[in-house]
Write a protein that holds these residues in place. Structure first.
Motif, PDB file in Angstrom:
ATOM      1  N   ALA A  95       3.850  -6.775   9.255  1.00 15.45           N
ATOM      2  CA  ALA A  95       3.434  -7.332   7.962  1.00 15.45           C
ATOM      3  C   ALA A  95       3.369  -6.234   6.906  1.00 15.45           C
ATOM      4  N   GLU A  96       3.470  -6.640   5.646  1.00 17.81           N
ATOM      5  CA  GLU A  96       3.373  -5.669   4.559  1.00 17.81           C
ATOM      6  C   GLU A  96       1.910  -5.366   4.256  1.00 17.81           C
ATOM      7  N   PHE A  97       1.615  -4.109   4.040  1.00 17.26           N
ATOM      8  CA  PHE A  97       0.257  -3.677   3.708  1.00 17.26           C
ATOM      9  C   PHE A  97       0.271  -3.059   2.326  1.00 17.26           C
ATOM     10  N   ASP A  98      -0.632  -3.526   1.475  1.00 18.31           N
ATOM     11  CA  ASP A  98      -0.739  -3.003   0.115  1.00 18.31           C
ATOM     12  C   ASP A  98      -1.980  -2.124   0.018  1.00 18.31           C
ATOM     13  N   GLY A  99      -1.784  -0.871  -0.346  1.00 18.56           N
ATOM     14  CA  GLY A  99      -2.908   0.051  -0.456  1.00 18.56           C
ATOM     15  C   GLY A  99      -3.971  -0.410  -1.430  1.00 18.56           C
ATOM     16  N   ALA A 100      -3.585  -1.218  -2.418  1.00 20.90           N
ATOM     17  CA  ALA A 100      -4.538  -1.716  -3.410  1.00 20.90           C
ATOM     18  C   ALA A 100      -5.617  -2.573  -2.768  1.00 20.90           C
ATOM     19  N   SER A 101      -5.354  -3.100  -1.580  1.00 22.67           N
ATOM     20  CA  SER A 101      -6.344  -3.937  -0.893  1.00 22.67           C
ATOM     21  C   SER A 101      -7.564  -3.128  -0.466  1.00 22.67           C
ATOM     22  N   LEU A 102      -7.471  -1.804  -0.485  1.00 21.88           N
ATOM     23  CA  LEU A 102      -8.595  -0.944  -0.099  1.00 21.88           C
ATOM     24  C   LEU A 102      -9.551  -0.682  -1.259  1.00 21.88           C
TER      25      LEU A 102
END
Length: 213
Positions: A95-102
């Motif tokens: 799956a794609e992970f977006d650093g902004a989710s942190l």
């Protein structure tokens, strides 16, 4: 003799009649050229009303604006993503992970390699942190310096951690990581508060402080 007197009297009467007609004609004013005082008053009032109507139809200037601030942000500070969190990656599940989710909560990024003995020795403490601070502090493992298959195989043995496959080294490069094992600890604003080859005690103390802040 009588005839001459009658003729003279007739001519005198004619002269008086002509003089009277000439006097009456000189005293008359030409029709339509002179305006009475009442007409002048009415025309003046109409001119004032017209000027007033034209003034009221003019657009209002900037000083008379209603005070609307359309397009302005009245909510306060900008919610832009911190620079360090502007990256994307792929999880071990594909799956794609977006650093902004942190953004918005503290995070621990653990840069490790499958063949690294030090990294393997850190697994128990990292998994413990992930379990203890679930929902409060994000614990992210960034596996690199090996194949995607080797990273995924060892990640399967490390629970309570969000694992990323960085076999191309893009995330490592984004954070300036040059060796394993390296920790990068971020606060809720995406700022680095601690980093390096941290011992278990150092890492635990820093995370505890962030969780209590």
């Amino acid at each position: 003799m009588r005839t001459r007197l009658i003729l003279a009297a007739s001519m005198a009467a004619t002269s008086l009649l002509l003089a009277g007609c000439g006097s009456s004609g000189d005293s008359e004013e030409p029709m339509g050229e002179t305006m009475t005082s009442a007409e002048e008053t009415t025309a003046g009032d109409m001119a004032e009303e017209t000027a007033s109507d034209e003034a009221s139809d003019e657009p209002m200037g900037d000083d008379a604006s209603s005070g609307d601030t359309a397009g302005e942000d009245t909510s306060g500070e900008s919610m832009a993503t911190p620079e360090l969190l502007t990256f994307t990656a792929t999880t071990v599940d594909g799956a794609e992970f977006d650093g902004a989710s942190l953004a918005g909560s503290p995070a621990v990024l653990w840069f490790w390699a499958p063949w690294c003995p030090t990294c393997r020795a850190q697994i128990p403490n990292v998994t413990s942190l992930g379990e203890q601070y679930a929902g409060e502090v994000a614990v992210v493992g960034v596996g690199g310096l090996d194949s995607a298959e080797a990273i995924a195989d060892l990640a399967a043995e490390i629970p309570n951690v969000q694992h990323l496959v960085d076999d191309e080294g893009e995330v490592w490069s984004h954070f300036g990581i040059t060796q394993q094992s390296t920790f990068v600890v971020l606060d809720a604003h995406g700022e680095i508060v601690d980093e390096g080859s941290l011992s278990d005690d150092q890492l635990n103390t820093t995370v505890a402080e962030l969780a209590d802040a």
